[in-house]
Design a protein around this motif. Structure first.
Motif, short mmCIF file in Angstrom:
data_model
loop_
_atom_site.label_atom_id
_atom_site.label_comp_id
_atom_site.label_asym_id
_atom_site.label_seq_id
_atom_site.Cartn_x
_atom_site.Cartn_y
_atom_site.Cartn_z
N MET A 138 0.81 -1.22 0.00
CA MET A 138 0.00 0.00 0.00
C MET A 138 0.84 1.27 0.00
SD MET A 138 -3.29 -0.01 -0.16
CE MET A 138 -3.71 1.51 0.67
N VAL A 139 2.18 1.09 0.20
CA VAL A 139 3.05 2.27 0.22
C VAL A 139 3.05 2.98 -1.14
CG1 VAL A 139 5.18 1.08 -0.47
CG2 VAL A 139 5.30 3.12 0.98
N PHE A 140 2.85 2.22 -2.24
CA PHE A 140 2.88 2.84 -3.58
C PHE A 140 1.68 3.78 -3.79
CE2 PHE A 140 5.26 -1.19 -4.07
CZ PHE A 140 6.48 -0.67 -4.45
N PRO A 141 0.45 3.35 -3.54
CA PRO A 141 -0.65 4.32 -3.65
C PRO A 141 -0.51 5.47 -2.66
CG PRO A 141 -1.51 2.09 -3.56
CD PRO A 141 -0.06 2.00 -3.25
N CYS A 142 0.06 5.14 -1.46
CA CYS A 142 0.17 6.19 -0.45
C CYS A 142 1.13 7.30 -0.90
CB CYS A 142 0.63 5.59 0.87
SG CYS A 142 -0.67 4.66 1.71
N ILE A 143 2.20 6.92 -1.61
CA ILE A 143 3.14 7.94 -2.11
C ILE A 143 2.40 8.90 -3.04
CG2 ILE A 143 5.15 8.31 -3.59
CD1 ILE A 143 6.28 5.69 -2.47
N LEU A 144 1.60 8.33 -3.96
CA LEU A 144 0.84 9.17 -4.87
C LEU A 144 -0.17 10.02 -4.10
CD1 LEU A 144 0.06 10.03 -7.77
CD2 LEU A 144 -1.55 8.11 -7.80
N PHE A 145 -0.83 9.38 -3.11
CA PHE A 145 -1.84 10.13 -2.35
C PHE A 145 -1.21 11.31 -1.59
CE2 PHE A 145 -4.38 5.93 -1.89
CZ PHE A 145 -4.71 6.01 -3.23
N VAL A 146 -0.04 11.06 -0.99
CA VAL A 146 0.64 12.13 -0.25
C VAL A 146 1.02 13.27 -1.18
CG1 VAL A 146 2.73 12.73 1.04
CG2 VAL A 146 1.48 10.64 1.60
N GLY A 147 1.51 12.91 -2.40
CA GLY A 147 1.86 13.95 -3.37
C GLY A 147 0.65 14.77 -3.79
N VAL A 148 -0.47 14.07 -4.05
CA VAL A 148 -1.69 14.78 -4.45
C VAL A 148 -2.19 15.65 -3.31
CG1 VAL A 148 -4.09 14.51 -5.14
CG2 VAL A 148 -2.34 13.04 -6.14
N ILE A 149 -2.18 15.10 -2.08
CA ILE A 149 -2.67 15.86 -0.93
C ILE A 149 -1.79 17.09 -0.70
CG2 ILE A 149 -2.95 15.79 1.58
CD1 ILE A 149 -3.78 12.81 1.22
N PHE A 150 -0.47 16.93 -0.79
CA PHE A 150 0.44 18.05 -0.58
C PHE A 150 0.23 19.14 -1.64
CE2 PHE A 150 4.62 20.13 -1.07
CZ PHE A 150 4.76 20.61 0.22
N ALA A 151 0.11 18.71 -2.91
CA ALA A 151 -0.12 19.68 -3.99
C ALA A 151 -1.47 20.38 -3.81
CB ALA A 151 -0.06 18.99 -5.35
N SER A 152 -2.47 19.60 -3.38
CA SER A 152 -3.80 20.20 -3.16
C SER A 152 -3.75 21.20 -2.02
CB SER A 152 -4.82 19.10 -2.84
OG SER A 152 -4.92 18.18 -3.90
N LEU A 153 -2.99 20.84 -0.95
CA LEU A 153 -2.88 21.74 0.19
C LEU A 153 -2.21 23.05 -0.21
CD1 LEU A 153 -3.37 22.03 3.22
CD2 LEU A 153 -1.10 21.05 3.62
N LEU A 154 -1.14 22.98 -0.99
CA LEU A 154 -0.46 24.19 -1.45
C LEU A 154 -1.40 25.05 -2.31
CD1 LEU A 154 3.11 22.87 -2.39
CD2 LEU A 154 2.43 24.19 -0.37
N LEU A 155 -2.15 24.38 -3.17
CA LEU A 155 -3.08 25.12 -4.04
C LEU A 155 -4.17 25.80 -3.23
CD1 LEU A 155 -3.66 25.78 -6.97
CD2 LEU A 155 -4.94 23.65 -7.17
N LEU A 156 -4.69 25.10 -2.22
CA LEU A 156 -5.73 25.68 -1.37
C LEU A 156 -5.20 26.87 -0.57
CD1 LEU A 156 -7.48 22.44 -0.08
CD2 LEU A 156 -8.55 24.26 -1.40
N ALA A 170 -12.27 28.77 -0.88
CA ALA A 170 -11.01 28.08 -0.68
C ALA A 170 -10.95 27.41 0.69
CB ALA A 170 -9.84 29.05 -0.87
N TRP A 171 -11.33 28.14 1.73
CA TRP A 171 -11.28 27.57 3.08
C TRP A 171 -12.32 26.47 3.25
CZ3 TRP A 171 -7.24 28.13 5.96
CH2 TRP A 171 -6.43 29.26 5.81
N ILE A 172 -13.43 26.58 2.60
CA ILE A 172 -14.44 25.52 2.67
C ILE A 172 -13.89 24.24 2.07
CG2 ILE A 172 -16.75 24.83 1.89
CD1 ILE A 172 -17.47 27.81 1.85
N LEU A 173 -13.22 24.35 0.92
CA LEU A 173 -12.62 23.18 0.29
C LEU A 173 -11.49 22.60 1.15
CD1 LEU A 173 -12.46 24.42 -3.41
CD2 LEU A 173 -14.02 22.75 -2.45
N PHE A 174 -10.76 23.49 1.79
CA PHE A 174 -9.67 23.03 2.66
C PHE A 174 -10.21 22.14 3.78
CE2 PHE A 174 -7.14 23.73 6.51
CZ PHE A 174 -5.90 23.28 6.09
N TRP A 175 -11.25 22.62 4.47
CA TRP A 175 -11.81 21.82 5.55
C TRP A 175 -12.53 20.59 5.02
CZ3 TRP A 175 -9.90 22.45 10.06
CH2 TRP A 175 -9.43 23.72 10.47
N GLY A 176 -13.12 20.69 3.85
CA GLY A 176 -13.74 19.51 3.26
C GLY A 176 -12.72 18.42 2.95
N GLY A 177 -11.55 18.83 2.45
CA GLY A 177 -10.49 17.86 2.20
C GLY A 177 -10.00 17.20 3.48
#
Length: 856
Positions: A138-156, A170-177
């Protein structure tokens, strides 16, 4: 179904996702809405697969497990795709990287490499538990998930920083994530967990995303909730209550409380009906509280759209816009600015006590924000964004002084048609999302109406403004002359013609370009001198007109002299010293003293201008009106006018010489026409004096009389001297002599002032004449004088085919023609002066019939 723990949570989640999908399918398909629809489809697949897996539906648990797992693994990428569209990002590199990573996860997912299908454990009560075994893969999907989450967090975070305090989502989406992440972490990490935290978190997350879209006004809540949807929701809740809660409640009442089965059924039914009533009533009140205002907004918008689409006045549209906004939003002041060159000029103020006297530069940072970001700007929130760093100090001071709290752009595509500035709301309350949405919608409607009105007003102006000088043109002059003449009445209206001297020669010497420059300078001088006392027009190539309401000829004469002096001052400019000096001849006439109609005012002013030209140019001539004839006989005064013309010199002598040269040409071809023209000229001049016309008009009428039949030079002699009646073709040819006369006169220098009299001398009072068929006072007074004189001389003169009428017979026929062929007033005066002997008659006019021969 009762053997699957918390299945109702999944069912409710599936219902919620399906409801969102149906709502957003009806919304306008923007890029954000499309991305959200992909995310909702993914959630539907995930939740539906989970339910079918728990129900162990065909084709089996592994199949529906892999469908659900693929959807879960796709959720992070689709969420980032939605954020990318929501933030309106331009770069797509990370998007493609995350898409490729998600695609690479598919083989490992469907083979169970990352996470094997669950193991089913059956309990003694028939319930089924699904247990999962997590391995290091599961480490392989998790690496992708962490990258997506980090990029999403920066964008938010970047979106939130740029938006400041603006409620754009923006803040609504942040808390929704964060809620989504927390739900999935609980689902995985809690040992022995059987509650579907991931599904519940997914529903909450989707609801928050939908709310973020609403806050950005990408769809309206009336799409999400309606009376039909209320009914469906109530029925669905009622059905779920029946499926999951009726049996447990009934068992509790029978086993614990000890009620009889029949009584428990009745009680459960009453409770279910009460729950249904409470649910329906609560939802109905929720609709009334949340959406009644939106319905009112819609009605206002429909009415506003209907009103402004029927208007082509920018002023009326701006007023209607301010009115509808103040009805909806409690603000004290609204300013509306329209583009003017490199600025947006304030053109309207809702409060007449605070007139608009400011402008906003097109290069303003706020304008750039409105072009590149949102079509609205909340000033308080804008100051929290990086855009405010480059704000101009003068503009900040302006907004503080005017207490501007909101600025809305009326856009047509990328073009800003106008700006609407709103002051702070009463009690300093913030602008709500529904109010901002209303402002955007009403501004969009107003932008189209203002653009159409602006194009119409531009066309209207171009049709009435001279493109060279920027003054009103002849068409608008005629409209205003009639309006002003009626409006001024007895208060007086003065018309002034300003004619540039020798301008044809000026153009020939220096070219049309230099001539245009000179005309513009003359026009500017006239405009500055006239100022607010009247309006200035360019009526022809070198002639300007000034309409001066409620001004007499004395004041106009002072103004005219000032114009003449300032035009001469143009010649003193150094770069003009080598050019021909500029000067103007000015004619003035005032109504009602010297003109009884707008047309007569024009004719008399034109005549005064002509006299200024003939008197040596560079001077002012005022049309004085009627001449007092009590001191002199008409014949003596007419003789004096004729002698004056014959003694004329200079430019006036040249015009008179041309007239006599043409009359000599007539005499050479047809002596009768020559004598007839001289007689008509004298008769008409006497009549003009008798009716009180001034000397300038008498000069014109006498000269026109000499030339009124000049066009007969082109008529064959056999037609001119024919003894019998003319054929239809010959009569048509004879009628052409009027146009022939005009064609000859129009080429003579400074003789065009004779054209109205010559052109109209064959018109009839009843409209049956030629060439134009005009009636009554539409015919110039000079032409009416010629018509009476022409008819009289034709009747008393001898012709080859008949003898002239007796004087009294001719006068009686004139009186019979009064009111049909001839002007009745002029005819009466003419017959009176003939009978009184105040007019000179040639010897050949027969006053009495010849004595009868004596009989044997």
């Amino acid at each position: 179904m009762s053997g699957v723990p918390f299945l109702y949570v999944n069912v409710l989640a599936l219902f919620g996702f399906a409801l969102m999908f149906s709502v957003f399918m009806a919304a306008r398909k923007t890029t954000e809405i499309r991305a959200f629809l992909f995310l909702i489809i993914d959630c539907l697949t995930w939740t539906g697969g989970s339910i079918l897996m728990r129900l162990q539906t065909w084709p089996g648990v592994p199949f529906w497990y892999y469908v659900s797992l693929l959807s879960i693994f796709s959720t992070e990428f689709l969420f980032y795709l939605f954020l990318h569209r929501f933030a309106r990002e331009r770069g797509n590199l990370l998007l493609w990287i995350f898409f490729a990573g998600t695609v690479l996860l598919v083989p490992g997912t469907i083979t169970g490499f990352f996470l094997a299908p669950p193991t089913l454990i059956y309990g003694p009560d028939g319930s089924v538990l699904f247990t999962y075994t997590v391995n290091w893969h599961m480490v392989f999907p998790c690496i992708l998930f962490v990258g997506v989450i980090f990029a999403s967090l920066l964008l938010l975070l970047r979106m939130a920083r740029e938006e400041g305090g603006q409620p754009s989502g923006a803040w609504i989406l942040f808390w929704g994530g964060l809620v989504m992440l927390a739900g999935n972490m609980l689902q995985i990490l809690l040992p022995g967990n059987i509650f579907p935290y991931d599904t519940l978190a997914g529903v909450v997350f989707a609801g928050m995303v939908a709310f973020a879209l609403y806050r950005r006004r990408l769809f309206r809540m009336t799409l999400a909730i309606s009376h039909g949807l209320l009914t469906i929701t109530t029925v669905s809740v009622y059905a779920l209550l029946g499926i999951f809660f009726v049996r447990p409640v009934q068992s509790f009442l029978e086993n614990v409380v000890g009620l009889a089965p029949d009584l428990s059924v009745v009680l459960v039914s009453v409770m279910l009906a009460g729950a249904l009533l409470v649910t329906y009533t609560g939802m109905r009140k929720l609709i009334n509280v949340l959406f009644i205002r939106e319905e009112k907004q819609n009605n206002r918008l429909k009415q506003f759209s209907s009103d402004v689409t029927q208007s082509l006045s920018t002023g009326a549209i701006m007023q209607k816009l301010a009115d509808v906004v103040q009805e909806e939003i409690p603000v004290e002041q609204i300013y509306i600015c329209l583009p003017d060159g490199n600025h947006f000029e304030a053109r309207y103020s809702a409060n007449p006590l605070n007139p608009p006297t400011f402008s906003i530069d097109r290069d303003s940072p706020k304008i750039r924000y409105l072009q590149e970001q949102e079509p609205y700007l909340i000033v308080r929130d804008y100051h929290c964004t990086p855009h405010a760093i480059s704000d101009w100090a003068a503009e900040k001071e302006l907004f503080q002084r005017l207490d501007i709290a909101c600025m809305v752009a009326m856009r047509n595509g990328t073009e800003i048609i106008g700006l609407m500035l709103l002051s702070s709301k009463f009690r300093g309350r913030p602008f709500g999302a529904s109010e901002i949405g209303f402002l955007e919608t009403v501004s969009s409607i107003a932008s189209m109406a203002l653009k159409n009105a602006g194009l119409y007003e531009q066309m209207y102006r171009e049709a009435r403004v001279d493109p060279l000088t920027g003054m009103y043109n002849y068409r608008y002059f005629i409209e205003q002359l009639d309006e002003q003449f009626t409006a001024c009445g007895q208060d007086g209206l003065t018309l002034m013609y300003i004619d540039a001297d020798d301008f044809k020669l000026y153009n020939q010497l220096y070219g049309v370009g230099e001539g245009d420059i000179a005309l513009c300078r003359i026009g500017e001088v006239i405009r500055l001198c006239v100022g607010d006392s009247g309006a200035v027009y360019r009526t022809s190539g070198k002639v300007f007109a000034a309409l001066l309401p409620k001004q007499d000829s004395s004041r106009a004469q002072i103004l005219a002299r000032e114009i003449g002096v300032r035009v001469v001052d143009i010649n003193h400019v150094r770069e003009r010293r080598h050019l021909k000096p500029l000067s103007v001849s000015i004619g003035i006439c005032s109504a009602p003293y010297a003109a009884s109609s707008a047309k007569e005012l024009m004719d008399n002013t034109d005549l005064a201008t002509y006299n200024a030209k003939q008197s040596g140019k560079d001077r002012v001539v005022v049309f004085r009106g009627a001449t007092d004839m009590s001191a002199q006989r008409l014949t003596e005064r007419t003789n004096a006018i004729v002698e004056h013309l014959e003694r004329s010199n200079g430019a006036e002598r040249g015009a008179v010489g041309a007239i006599y040269a043409l009359t000599a040409a007539i005499d050479a071809k047809d002596h009768y026409t020559f004598d007839h023209s001289k007689n008509v000229a004298r008769y008409a001049a006497c009549l003009a004096l008798a009716v009180g016309l001034n000397e300038e008009q008498v000069y014109t009428i006498y000269s026109a009389g000499l030339l009124h039949d000049i066009g007969k030079i082109s008529i064959p002699e056999d037609i001119l001297n024919k003894k019998g009646a003319l054929t239809e073709q010959e009569y048509s040819l004879m009628k052409g002599h009027v146009n022939n006369s005009i064609e000859m006169i129009r080429h003579l220098p400074e003789m065009d002032y004779l054209i109205p009299a010559v052109l109209g001398h064959h018109e009839r009072w009843d409209g049956g004449g030629y060439p134009r068929g005009i009636t009554e006072e539409e015919i110039p007074v000079s032409a009416r004088c010629l018509a009476v004189a022409d008819a009289f001389d034709a009747m008393v003169s001898n012709r080859p085919y008949r003898r002239g009428l007796l004087l009294e017979d001719a006068l009686m026929r004139l009186e019979e023609s009064a009111g049909t062929q001839l002007d009745p007033h002029l005819t009466t005066i003419f017959t009176q002066i003939v009978r009184s002997g105040d007019i000179f008659l040639p010897p050949q006019v027969r006053r009495h019939s010849a004595a009868p021969a004596e009989t044997a």
